[in-house]
Design an enzyme around this catalytic site. Sequence first.
Site, short mmCIF file in Angstrom:
data_model
loop_
_atom_site.label_atom_id
_atom_site.label_comp_id
_atom_site.label_asym_id
_atom_site.label_seq_id
_atom_site.Cartn_x
_atom_site.Cartn_y
_atom_site.Cartn_z
CB CYS A 1 10.57 10.78 -0.40
SG CYS A 1 10.06 12.24 0.54
CG ASN B 1 7.26 3.09 3.07
OD1 ASN B 1 6.60 3.26 4.08
ND2 ASN B 1 6.82 3.42 1.86
NE ARG C 1 -1.43 2.38 2.88
CZ ARG C 1 -0.92 3.51 3.36
NH1 ARG C 1 -0.85 4.60 2.60
NH2 ARG C 1 -0.44 3.55 4.60
CG ASP C 2 3.22 4.46 2.89
OD1 ASP C 2 2.72 5.37 2.20
OD2 ASP C 2 4.07 4.66 3.76
CG HIS D 1 4.73 4.84 8.90
ND1 HIS D 1 3.98 3.87 8.28
CD2 HIS D 1 5.18 5.65 7.92
CE1 HIS D 1 3.98 4.09 6.97
NE2 HIS D 1 4.70 5.17 6.72
CG HIS E 1 8.86 7.20 5.03
ND1 HIS E 1 8.36 7.52 3.80
CD2 HIS E 1 7.91 6.45 5.63
CE1 HIS E 1 7.14 6.99 3.66
NE2 HIS E 1 6.85 6.34 4.76
#
Lengths: 310, 310
Positions: free
Chosen positions: B240, B249, B12-13, B207, B209
């Site tokens: 990004c 991520n 997803r992300d 979470h 990055h």
Amino acid sequence: MKQIQIVEVGLRDGLQNEKSMIGVPERVQSVLELLAAGLTRIELGAYVHPKRVPQMAGTLEVVNEVLAKTQHRKGFSVLIPNDRGYDDFLRAPVPEIAIFASATEKFSQKNINCSIEESFERFQVVVRRAKKDKIKVRGYLSMCFGCPYEGEVDPKKVVGLVQRLLRLGCYEVSIGDTIGVASPDGVIRLIRLLKKAKIPMNRIAGHFHDTRGTALANIYAAYREGIHIFDTSLGGLGGCPYAPGASGNVSTEDVVYMFQRSGLMKKIDLQKLIDLNKKMSVWLGKELPSKVGKAGTWPSHQHLDPSSSA
Amino acid sequence: MKQIQIVEVGLRDGLQNEKSMIGVPERVQSVLELLAAGLTRIELGAYVHPKRVPQMAGTLEVVNEVLAKTQHRKGFSVLIPNDRGYDDFLRAPVPEIAIFASATEKFSQKNINCSIEESFERFQVVVRRAKKDKIKVRGYLSMCFGCPYEGEVDPKKVVGLVQRLLRLGCYEVSIGDTIGVASPDGVIRLIRLLKKAKIPMNRIAGHFHDTRGTALANIYAAYREGIHIFDTSLGGLGGCPYAPGASGNVSTEDVVYMFQRSGLMKKIDLQKLIDLNKKMSVWLGKELPSKVGKAGTWPSHQHLDPSSSA
């Protein structure tokens, strides 16, 4: 909190693991720009056999030109493998030399063609001469967290060798995760053993490779345990001979970013390091692994306009 | 020590920030291979508008096929932006949905076209329906450590929004360093404020990055402060949008490596994740940023022979 010290090893440990080579003028320019960015401890090269490490050929010229172009002296060092290397060194002396030992027998044999015991005999000769000449000696100890030939490494053995390097006359010993396999818990375990052996933390530096992405976590864990000197490499120069295509040295920019953002390192101009990264990338014909090199620093001077499309 | 939990957000992300798209069969195969590697919490996709996020088109098919091919249910989740997304979700329900809010007004406007206040009104409708249907709700809070439009973010504001998401009915809130600017000290500062506000650590996920290389250091610092749930992305999928060419991520393999080597996570088959990384890399036509993906795991089953040339 103690301010972080960076020892820039990109022009030695970095370049010697790059396939492409850069010339003396580019290496000299790099040193000057590293100084301009605020780095003060810089390894200028190595007096090793040019057939064995062709990337370090021209080290004498690099040192001579650098010394002609800057008043800076303290913090410059050159790697010396043996007595003959020390002869070369004397032709353009700087205040510091570095010697390198291995924590495992098999890597010692493979890397410098002798046992750990024999390597210490060689060092003794070099260190004796350096002491007489009032040259500081820094010791590298490689494979402290794992060896490509022996696997896991006993941290007690590492402590013993660190003590031996200090007794030999090294003012500082850099403990190396040469193949980038350490985890923060392993780093903490070793540092606690060093402290238990009464080794002062200001005589230990951390040399972490980012081969498996853990270098900054390892550095941060080491910092929390009392280490404040770290070896880093501009742009993350240098690969890993045991994992083709993988990264090696941790990037100077990323380490500086992490500590500056934490207020622990104030005098480094990160943008100047990123600018040098870009030049180095052109000289070597490859993108360097540093993430800050790609993303830029933060906070940026100007924020984005939300009405623009990003 | 509490075992680390990974929430795999790559499908997803990760994918939604990749330029190339992969089809439903590849996404289904990825979910099955992630399960086979031992991951249990996996975000399957998002019910967002396919014009806005084309990479998430086909989420319904992905969910349906996955549910047809495995008995696994608990730990599957899908991202839901609004009431209409929840309608889509009901066509193939899984035990969990995720909603996402922003810690800054400007990013909220830019990302979801409404103020933070309005976004909470939308969530309320969704959460009310989910509660009735006995669906768990996870909350994402983005830009907790810095915003591309507003710059630095006040951690106190973040704490207030985390509390609000918990009160709204989220069982867990994932605090996001969406643009990868955090440093370990900033992470520690925020977590200590969360603890001071009596928020239980088992309801908070991290979470992070890796845009500036600090993700693993931030994760490790968060872990030392009591967080044990982390969002990661296979191979480091996802870039990004605010730093073209930079990574996004943090990679699942690198995080699993770090914690497994510390003995804090035992049931994940890292080699299977590396194998899936290679497939994903072929599907997307690009190398993924994960460092463990390039260097391999450790200790290797067989050590190198020192007589060979490395």
